[in-house]
Design a protein around this motif. Structure first.
Motif, PDB file in Angstrom:
ATOM      1  N   LEU A   1       8.828   2.535  -4.032  1.00 48.99           N
ATOM      2  CA  LEU A   1       7.604   2.922  -3.301  1.00 48.99           C
ATOM      3  C   LEU A   1       6.184   3.010  -4.697  1.00 48.99           C
ATOM      4  CD1 LEU A   1       8.376   6.971  -1.142  1.00 48.99           C
ATOM      5  CD2 LEU A   1       8.311   4.275  -0.253  1.00 48.99           C
ATOM      6  N   ASN A   2       6.969   3.388  -5.669  1.00 51.37           N
ATOM      7  CA  ASN A   2       5.953   3.240  -6.242  1.00 51.37           C
ATOM      8  C   ASN A   2       5.426   2.072  -6.885  1.00 51.37           C
ATOM      9  OD1 ASN A   2       5.211   6.297  -7.415  1.00 51.37           O
ATOM     10  ND2 ASN A   2       7.395   5.477  -8.573  1.00 51.37           N
ATOM     11  N   ALA A   3       5.977   1.071  -6.469  1.00 50.93           N
ATOM     12  CA  ALA A   3       5.555  -0.515  -6.138  1.00 50.93           C
ATOM     13  C   ALA A   3       5.179  -0.393  -4.781  1.00 50.93           C
ATOM     14  CB  ALA A   3       6.632  -1.575  -6.557  1.00 50.93           C
ATOM     15  N   VAL A   4       4.144  -0.507  -3.671  1.00 46.31           N
ATOM     16  CA  VAL A   4       3.287  -0.432  -3.272  1.00 46.31           C
ATOM     17  C   VAL A   4       2.221   0.579  -3.169  1.00 46.31           C
ATOM     18  CG1 VAL A   4       3.545  -0.248  -0.935  1.00 46.31           C
ATOM     19  CG2 VAL A   4       5.290  -0.141  -1.602  1.00 46.31           C
TER      20      VAL A   4
ATOM     21  N   PHE B   1      -0.146  14.157  -5.993  1.00 51.05           N
ATOM     22  CA  PHE B   1       0.732  14.995  -6.548  1.00 51.05           C
ATOM     23  C   PHE B   1      -0.049  14.901  -8.610  1.00 51.05           C
ATOM     24  CE2 PHE B   1       2.707  14.623  -2.287  1.00 51.05           C
ATOM     25  CZ  PHE B   1       3.948  16.296  -1.818  1.00 51.05           C
ATOM     26  N   GLY B   2      -0.465  14.156  -8.598  1.00 49.51           N
ATOM     27  CA  GLY B   2      -1.156  13.491  -9.945  1.00 49.51           C
ATOM     28  C   GLY B   2       0.110  13.335 -10.613  1.00 49.51           C
ATOM     29  N   SER B   3       0.668  12.253 -10.063  1.00 51.78           N
ATOM     30  CA  SER B   3       2.298  11.344 -10.634  1.00 51.78           C
ATOM     31  C   SER B   3       2.499  10.337  -9.628  1.00 51.78           C
ATOM     32  CB  SER B   3       2.942  12.586 -11.111  1.00 51.78           C
ATOM     33  OG  SER B   3       3.565  12.961  -9.631  1.00 51.78           O
ATOM     34  N   GLU B   4       3.135   9.790 -10.307  1.00 56.01           N
ATOM     35  CA  GLU B   4       3.951   8.287  -9.137  1.00 56.01           C
ATOM     36  C   GLU B   4       4.821   9.205  -8.931  1.00 56.01           C
ATOM     37  OE1 GLU B   4       7.301   7.028 -12.504  1.00 56.01           O
ATOM     38  OE2 GLU B   4       5.302   5.623 -11.922  1.00 56.01           O
ATOM     39  N   ALA B   5       5.298   8.818  -7.682  1.00 55.94           N
ATOM     40  CA  ALA B   5       6.979   8.976  -6.786  1.00 55.94           C
ATOM     41  C   ALA B   5       7.988   9.753  -7.095  1.00 55.94           C
ATOM     42  CB  ALA B   5       6.889   8.218  -5.742  1.00 55.94           C
ATOM     43  N   SER B   6       8.619  10.849  -6.694  1.00 55.80           N
ATOM     44  CA  SER B   6       9.503  11.118  -7.244  1.00 55.80           C
ATOM     45  C   SER B   6      10.326  11.638  -5.929  1.00 55.80           C
ATOM     46  CB  SER B   6       9.732  12.552  -8.054  1.00 55.80           C
ATOM     47  OG  SER B   6       8.987  13.668  -7.901  1.00 55.80           O
TER      48      SER B   6
ATOM     49  N   LYS C   1      15.910   5.136  -6.604  1.00 62.11           N
ATOM     50  CA  LYS C   1      15.658   4.114  -5.697  1.00 62.11           C
ATOM     51  C   LYS C   1      15.252   3.781  -4.727  1.00 62.11           C
ATOM     52  CE  LYS C   1      20.478   2.143  -6.900  1.00 62.11           C
ATOM     53  NZ  LYS C   1      21.274   1.061  -6.152  1.00 62.11           N
ATOM     54  N   VAL C   2      14.657   4.395  -4.099  1.00 67.06           N
ATOM     55  CA  VAL C   2      13.608   4.793  -3.231  1.00 67.06           C
ATOM     56  C   VAL C   2      12.415   5.235  -4.207  1.00 67.06           C
ATOM     57  CG1 VAL C   2      12.457   6.338  -1.093  1.00 67.06           C
ATOM     58  CG2 VAL C   2      14.282   5.519  -1.346  1.00 67.06           C
TER      59      VAL C   2
END
Length: 330
Positions: free
Chosen positions: A142-145, A156-161, A137-138
């Motif tokens: 963060l990916n919405a920011v 990292f070449g990708s969205e947050a995980s 969920k976090v």
């Protein structure tokens, strides 16, 4: 110094600057610390340190949205919180004192009982347990920011995980070093860096007081475990290392903390039961408290009050003076 060592050190200097941890001397290319072992799948870069610093200070990472990692780890308090036992995001009181983050990247085992074999594993466990977070969920939050999303992409070449967030936090925490303290400068030849009492205290530390047997330089602490008698007689004693090994010899044993910048990280010991550094030194000099499992190394050294004061003077000389600037979070 080899070209590889120089390159590693220059990377660390830049990372420390971006993290707000400026080194205190102009000849900052030297370090009193050994080379840090960094996981191959999470190399340190200045940009990752800067991202991790923002995440460390951001309450978005907690379950309630009100608690950040830094709520338990303050620079001015030696990366601890000045509480005997801190509270989790849900209000539950912890069973152990918040440990310092100084030189956490140099450790080889984490938590007071050593139950985590990697820094990244410790961070994930504390993120879930201490701050009550649901990492998935976090990551979505963060990916919405936009600022965070772009930083995760570039680093990292990708969205947050959850895995990537942990790696960013670990990169930042590895930059939190207590280095180039007055005693380190003294050992490099600056004989005016410390007091005469500190020099005499060091002689006691490595001699009569026997402190170096558990707190070996240059980290002045390690990944060994000792029972010093703090749990014996409690209504519900903490088994400590026994919880991990199930070995009776480890009952009531806890990890030896670093003494670097120990001046600022009180109260002391795994249970936060001792308020002052002098009181902590006095307890250890007396051989700790009675316990059937107490470490054999602990003996009454017969130190006088004057000698205890000199030991404290030496320990104070292990305090680093890096600066700190809180990050702006998006």
């Amino acid at each position: 110094m080899s070209l590889i060592r120089c390159a590693v050190r220059l990377t660390w200097l830049l990372a420390a600057t971006l993290a707000g941890c400026a080194l205190p001397r102009s000849d900052a290319t030297w370090s009193a610390l050994p080379p840090m072992q960094v996981p191959a799948d999470n190399p340190i870069t200045p940009a990752k340190v800067a991202l991790g610093k923002q995440l460390f200070a951001h309450t978005r990472l907690s379950g309630s949205g009100k608690m950040a990692c830094q709520n338990c780890h303050y620079h001015q308090l030696g990366w601890t919180d000045a509480l005997a036992l801190s509270r989790r995001d849900d209000g539950v009181v912890n069973t152990c004192h918040t440990p310092t983050l100084y030189n956490v990247g140099h450790q080889t085992i984490w938590y007071w009982d050593g139950r985590s074999a990697t820094l990244e594993g410790q961070i994930l466990a504390a993120w879930r347990g201490q701050t009550g977070a649901d990492p998935a969920k976090v990551a979505a939050i963060l990916n919405a920011v936009p600022s965070y999303r772009s930083q995760f992409q570039s680093n990292f070449g990708s969205e947050a995980s959850s895995e990537i967030i942990v790696k960013a936090l670990a990169s930042f925490m590895r930059s939190l070093t207590s280095d180039q303290a007055p005693w380190d400068r003294y050992e490099r030849g600056d004989k005016g860096a410390v007091s005469a009492a500190a020099v005499e205290g060091h002689a006691l530390f490595t001699g009569k007081a026997r402190c170096h047997l558990c707190h070996a330089p240059p980290l002045y602490g390690g990944s060994n475990f000792f029972n010093i008698g703090l749990e014996h007689g409690k209504g519900k004693p903490d088994p400590g290392r026994f919880n991990v090994t199930r070995n009776e010899a480890d009952r009531g044993a806890f990890k030896t903390p670093t003494l670097r910048t120990v001046q600022r990280s009180g109260p002391y010991f795994h249970d936060g039961s001792v308020a002052s550094l002098k009181e902590a030194v006095r307890l250890m000099a007396s051989g700790g408290k009675p316990d059937p499992h107490k470490a054999a190394l602990l003996q009454d050294t017969g130190l006088t009050e004057a000698e205890i004061d000199k030991l404290v003077a030496f320990l104070n000389s292990l305090t680093s003076t890096e600066s700190w600037q809180a990050p702006a979070v998006p």
